[in-house]
Design a protein around this motif. Structure first.
Motif, PDB file in Angstrom:
ATOM      1  N   LEU A 149       0.831  -1.208   0.000  1.00 42.77           N
ATOM      2  CA  LEU A 149       0.000   0.000   0.000  1.00 42.77           C
ATOM      3  C   LEU A 149       0.865   1.259   0.000  1.00 42.77           C
ATOM      4  O   LEU A 149       0.603   2.213  -0.742  1.00 42.77           O
ATOM      5  CB  LEU A 149      -0.917   0.004   1.232  1.00 42.77           C
ATOM      6  CG  LEU A 149      -2.060  -1.007   1.269  1.00 42.77           C
ATOM      7  CD1 LEU A 149      -2.733  -0.955   2.645  1.00 42.77           C
ATOM      8  CD2 LEU A 149      -3.081  -0.735   0.176  1.00 42.77           C
ATOM      9  N   GLU A 150       1.886   1.253   0.843  1.00 43.24           N
ATOM     10  CA  GLU A 150       2.770   2.419   0.947  1.00 43.24           C
ATOM     11  C   GLU A 150       3.514   2.653  -0.363  1.00 43.24           C
ATOM     12  O   GLU A 150       3.619   3.792  -0.835  1.00 43.24           O
ATOM     13  CB  GLU A 150       3.759   2.211   2.102  1.00 43.24           C
ATOM     14  CG  GLU A 150       4.859   3.249   2.192  1.00 43.24           C
ATOM     15  CD  GLU A 150       4.338   4.649   2.462  1.00 43.24           C
ATOM     16  OE1 GLU A 150       5.053   5.605   2.133  1.00 43.24           O
ATOM     17  OE2 GLU A 150       3.211   4.781   2.987  1.00 43.24           O
ATOM     18  N   LEU A 151       4.014   1.575  -0.960  1.00 42.52           N
ATOM     19  CA  LEU A 151       4.759   1.725  -2.205  1.00 42.52           C
ATOM     20  C   LEU A 151       3.866   2.264  -3.315  1.00 42.52           C
ATOM     21  O   LEU A 151       4.254   3.194  -4.042  1.00 42.52           O
ATOM     22  CB  LEU A 151       5.351   0.379  -2.619  1.00 42.52           C
ATOM     23  CG  LEU A 151       6.255   0.424  -3.845  1.00 42.52           C
ATOM     24  CD1 LEU A 151       7.562   1.106  -3.514  1.00 42.52           C
ATOM     25  CD2 LEU A 151       6.516  -0.979  -4.373  1.00 42.52           C
ATOM     26  N   LYS A 152       2.658   1.704  -3.448  1.00 42.11           N
ATOM     27  CA  LYS A 152       1.760   2.169  -4.501  1.00 42.11           C
ATOM     28  C   LYS A 152       1.380   3.623  -4.283  1.00 42.11           C
ATOM     29  O   LYS A 152       1.343   4.431  -5.235  1.00 42.11           O
ATOM     30  CB  LYS A 152       0.504   1.304  -4.553  1.00 42.11           C
ATOM     31  CG  LYS A 152      -0.437   1.685  -5.695  1.00 42.11           C
ATOM     32  CD  LYS A 152      -1.621   0.747  -5.804  1.00 42.11           C
ATOM     33  CE  LYS A 152      -2.525   1.170  -6.971  1.00 42.11           C
ATOM     34  NZ  LYS A 152      -3.702   0.274  -7.103  1.00 42.11           N
ATOM     35  N   LEU A 168      -2.630  -8.183  -3.204  1.00 45.11           N
ATOM     36  CA  LEU A 168      -3.871  -7.565  -2.731  1.00 45.11           C
ATOM     37  C   LEU A 168      -3.701  -6.050  -2.593  1.00 45.11           C
ATOM     38  O   LEU A 168      -4.596  -5.282  -2.960  1.00 45.11           O
ATOM     39  CB  LEU A 168      -4.276  -8.174  -1.386  1.00 45.11           C
ATOM     40  CG  LEU A 168      -4.785  -9.621  -1.425  1.00 45.11           C
ATOM     41  CD1 LEU A 168      -4.774 -10.229  -0.027  1.00 45.11           C
ATOM     42  CD2 LEU A 168      -6.190  -9.697  -2.017  1.00 45.11           C
ATOM     43  N   ALA A 169      -2.558  -5.622  -2.075  1.00 40.10           N
ATOM     44  CA  ALA A 169      -2.327  -4.183  -1.877  1.00 40.10           C
ATOM     45  C   ALA A 169      -2.331  -3.435  -3.204  1.00 40.10           C
ATOM     46  O   ALA A 169      -2.841  -2.313  -3.289  1.00 40.10           O
ATOM     47  CB  ALA A 169      -1.002  -3.967  -1.152  1.00 40.10           C
ATOM     48  N   PHE A 170      -1.786  -4.049  -4.238  1.00 35.54           N
ATOM     49  CA  PHE A 170      -1.681  -3.360  -5.526  1.00 35.54           C
ATOM     50  C   PHE A 170      -3.031  -3.176  -6.209  1.00 35.54           C
ATOM     51  O   PHE A 170      -3.135  -2.393  -7.155  1.00 35.54           O
ATOM     52  CB  PHE A 170      -0.730  -4.116  -6.450  1.00 35.54           C
ATOM     53  CG  PHE A 170       0.725  -3.877  -6.147  1.00 35.54           C
ATOM     54  CD1 PHE A 170       1.115  -2.990  -5.150  1.00 35.54           C
ATOM     55  CD2 PHE A 170       1.712  -4.538  -6.849  1.00 35.54           C
ATOM     56  CE1 PHE A 170       2.443  -2.762  -4.863  1.00 35.54           C
ATOM     57  CE2 PHE A 170       3.054  -4.317  -6.583  1.00 35.54           C
ATOM     58  CZ  PHE A 170       3.422  -3.437  -5.588  1.00 35.54           C
ATOM     59  N   THR A 171      -4.064  -3.884  -5.751  1.00 32.08           N
ATOM     60  CA  THR A 171      -5.400  -3.691  -6.338  1.00 32.08           C
ATOM     61  C   THR A 171      -6.136  -2.511  -5.703  1.00 32.08           C
ATOM     62  O   THR A 171      -7.151  -2.060  -6.243  1.00 32.08           O
ATOM     63  CB  THR A 171      -6.269  -4.948  -6.149  1.00 32.08           C
ATOM     64  OG1 THR A 171      -6.569  -5.136  -4.753  1.00 32.08           O
ATOM     65  CG2 THR A 171      -5.584  -6.188  -6.693  1.00 32.08           C
ATOM     66  N   LEU A 174      -8.799 -12.783  -5.830  1.00 29.62           N
ATOM     67  CA  LEU A 174      -8.010 -11.565  -5.967  1.00 29.62           C
ATOM     68  C   LEU A 174      -8.724 -10.563  -6.864  1.00 29.62           C
ATOM     69  O   LEU A 174      -8.787  -9.362  -6.553  1.00 29.62           O
ATOM     70  CB  LEU A 174      -6.633 -11.890  -6.539  1.00 29.62           C
ATOM     71  CG  LEU A 174      -5.697 -10.699  -6.812  1.00 29.62           C
ATOM     72  CD1 LEU A 174      -5.360  -9.985  -5.507  1.00 29.62           C
ATOM     73  CD2 LEU A 174      -4.425 -11.174  -7.509  1.00 29.62           C
ATOM     74  N   ALA A 175      -9.298 -11.053  -7.971  1.00 28.20           N
ATOM     75  CA  ALA A 175     -10.025 -10.162  -8.877  1.00 28.20           C
ATOM     76  C   ALA A 175     -11.283  -9.610  -8.218  1.00 28.20           C
ATOM     77  O   ALA A 175     -11.609  -8.428  -8.383  1.00 28.20           O
ATOM     78  CB  ALA A 175     -10.393 -10.913 -10.155  1.00 28.20           C
ATOM     79  N   LEU A 176     -11.996 -10.433  -7.447  1.00 30.54           N
ATOM     80  CA  LEU A 176     -13.194  -9.959  -6.747  1.00 30.54           C
ATOM     81  C   LEU A 176     -12.822  -8.913  -5.697  1.00 30.54           C
ATOM     82  O   LEU A 176     -13.525  -7.911  -5.529  1.00 30.54           O
ATOM     83  CB  LEU A 176     -13.920 -11.136  -6.082  1.00 30.54           C
ATOM     84  CG  LEU A 176     -14.686 -12.070  -7.021  1.00 30.54           C
ATOM     85  CD1 LEU A 176     -15.221 -13.262  -6.241  1.00 30.54           C
ATOM     86  CD2 LEU A 176     -15.822 -11.315  -7.719  1.00 30.54           C
ATOM     87  N   PHE A 177     -11.731  -9.162  -4.988  1.00 33.99           N
ATOM     88  CA  PHE A 177     -11.241  -8.186  -4.014  1.00 33.99           C
ATOM     89  C   PHE A 177     -10.928  -6.866  -4.714  1.00 33.99           C
ATOM     90  O   PHE A 177     -11.320  -5.785  -4.244  1.00 33.99           O
ATOM     91  CB  PHE A 177      -9.995  -8.743  -3.323  1.00 33.99           C
ATOM     92  CG  PHE A 177      -9.416  -7.840  -2.258  1.00 33.99           C
ATOM     93  CD1 PHE A 177      -9.782  -7.990  -0.932  1.00 33.99           C
ATOM     94  CD2 PHE A 177      -8.486  -6.852  -2.581  1.00 33.99           C
ATOM     95  CE1 PHE A 177      -9.249  -7.176   0.054  1.00 33.99           C
ATOM     96  CE2 PHE A 177      -7.953  -6.027  -1.611  1.00 33.99           C
ATOM     97  CZ  PHE A 177      -8.334  -6.189  -0.286  1.00 33.99           C
ATOM     98  N   GLY A 178     -10.230  -6.959  -5.855  1.00 34.86           N
ATOM     99  CA  GLY A 178      -9.888  -5.761  -6.598  1.00 34.86           C
ATOM    100  C   GLY A 178     -11.118  -5.025  -7.112  1.00 34.86           C
ATOM    101  O   GLY A 178     -11.162  -3.786  -7.091  1.00 34.86           O
ATOM    102  N   LEU A 179     -12.121  -5.767  -7.568  1.00 36.40           N
ATOM    103  CA  LEU A 179     -13.342  -5.143  -8.064  1.00 36.40           C
ATOM    104  C   LEU A 179     -14.050  -4.378  -6.950  1.00 36.40           C
ATOM    105  O   LEU A 179     -14.518  -3.243  -7.148  1.00 36.40           O
ATOM    106  CB  LEU A 179     -14.276  -6.217  -8.648  1.00 36.40           C
ATOM    107  CG  LEU A 179     -15.631  -5.732  -9.176  1.00 36.40           C
ATOM    108  CD1 LEU A 179     -15.432  -4.781 -10.351  1.00 36.40           C
ATOM    109  CD2 LEU A 179     -16.495  -6.920  -9.589  1.00 36.40           C
TER     110      LEU A 179
END
Length: 435
Positions: free
Chosen positions: A92-95, A249-252, A207-212
């Motif tokens: 999260l911090e990096l993104k 997960l963080a990158f989504t 992962l995709a559902l989390f990102g959505l």
């Protein structure tokens, strides 16, 4: 807009909102570092006490459903599960830094990225040079001295009570975050012994559902947490180290708000919620289970530290990190128009480079992956990490204490320049220049 011929400055002050946010992060990480140190000391004392058997039995206690490949010991849950939270926060911090922070500007991002690469390459080369003659499985630990532990480093800063300029603190934090990302890439690529594509492909669904959901700014934990847990479990079953799931997960998570306005974005919101859990629970608990090494079991302190593995780790952390970070910073200014910001000295950079040699969390994790938890070489790795980190901390203390009076004087000047709105005038001037 600054003029085209303006000389860029290395380690210059960032924007006031970013400096204030970094200050909040550093306070949390410093407290977490103190807890990490306490956990490591407790583990070492317990592992070398008459009750060491109880410490080993506690770490070996198994919990979880065996049918789902989750019948893990407490030590494994700490390394595979709790560290996923640590890497989630790091992701999260990096993104956020590269999307909305000061490092979205290539000229600001160039230095910490180059320093992280230099600080990872040279320690790996040094470790390899120490262990190439021996050959065999000793070379598997080449990545152990490449990591920097930000919580440990900031705890040292808290103990020696330096008054680092905000830009240097930001540089140290960003260097460690980039370092963590490179470390997780190394873990995923070089320390995956067996890969099962079925679970890995299935992990893409939750992962995709989390990102959505997060892209739609959903914050409901009862929806997101189960998806994150399933993603983690499937990545774990695939053979890839489960901490990779935390970064994925963080990158989504979106950084920017959907509608412009005041207030944090979702990534910053999650970071604010999970950083105390990461710094205050996840990392100290992992340190407790990972740092407990019996000196008698390792063949004695002298015998352990003469092993090429331990020597490679110690020299890699103390010398490799310092020379790599400092050298990369010098090369950036040597082959670009950039110069050190006003008030920053090369001794300051050297002090930070020495601090980068404090490796702990990720170094211990890579040691376990390279040699197997509880093996003799893993014990030697632990001692090497502890000794190397201690030497780096002591040398950094010598350098930074010599600069302590200078830092304090700069801080006093900035405080005198503050006015009623709470924003130091120096930041207001820089914001006007940017406008």
């Amino acid at each position: 807009m600054p003029p085209a011929n303006r000389t860029p400055h290395l380690l210059s002050r960032g924007s006031w909102p970013e400096v204030r946010r970094i200050g909040d992060i550093l306070r949390t990480e410093t407290v977490g570092g103190m807890l990490l140190l306490a956990a490591a000391v407790l583990a070492l004392v317990w592992a070398n006490s008459p009750w060491s058997g109880a410490y080993e039995r506690l770490g070996d206690l198994r919990l979880g459903p065996a049918g789902l490949h989750l019948d893990l010991s407490l030590a494994q849950w700490a390394a595979d599960g709790l560290l996923a939270v640590f890497f989630f926060v790091a992701g999260l911090e990096l993104k956020r830094e590269f999307v909305a922070g000061d490092l979205r500007e290539p000229r600001r991002a160039m230095l910490p990225v180059a320093a992280a690469l230099g600080g990872m390459t040279l320690p790996a080369v040094i470790y390899t040079a120490f262990n190439a003659p021996a050959g065999g499985d000793a070379l598997a630990g080449w990545a152990i001295p490449t990591a920097t532990d930000i919580a440990f480093a900031l705890a040292v800063l808290g103990v020696i009570n330096t008054h680092l300029p905000a830009a240097m603190r930001t540089f140290l934090l960003t260097l460690a975050v980039v370092d963590d990302l490179l470390a997780i890439v190394i873990i995923a690529v070089f320390y995956t012994s067996s890969l099962h594509f079925g679970p890995l492909l299935l992990a893409l669904l939750p992962l995709a559902l989390f990102g959505l959901l997060v892209q739609r700014r959903v914050r409901s934990w009862w929806l997101l947490l189960p998806l994150a847990a399933v993603t983690w479990a499937l990545v774990h079953a695939s053979g890839v180290h489960a901490t990779v799931a935390g970064v994925a997960l963080a990158f989504t998570v979106p950084v920017l708000r959907r509608k412009p306005g005041p207030g944090p974005g979702l990534a910053e919101h999650f970071e604010h919620r999970f950083r105390p859990l990461s710094a205050g629970v996840a990392v100290p608990v992992f340190a407790f289970f990972a740092a407990g090494v019996s000196l008698a079991g390792a063949g004695g302190l002298g015998a352990a530290l003469t092993d090429s593995v331990a020597l490679g780790v110690v020299v890699g952390l103390v010398v490799g990190k310092a020379v790599g970070v400092f050298g990369a910073t010098w090369l950036v200014q040597r082959f670009s128009r950039a110069r050190l910001a006003e008030g920053i000295d090369w001794w300051d950079v050297f002090g930070l480079a020495l601090l980068a040699g404090i490796g702990f969390t990720v170094s211990l994790l890579i040691g376990e992956l390279a040699f197997g938890a509880g093996s003799e070489r893993d014990d030697h790795t632990k001692l090497g990490v502890l000794v190397g980190s201690l030497l780096s901390a002591l040398l950094a203390t010598v350098v930074l204490r010599a600069r302590n009076r200078h830092y304090r004087r700069l801080r006093e000047i900035e405080e005198r320049d503050s006015d009623a709105d709470g924003v130091p005038d120096v930041f207001q001037g820089e914001q006007a220049d940017r406008a």
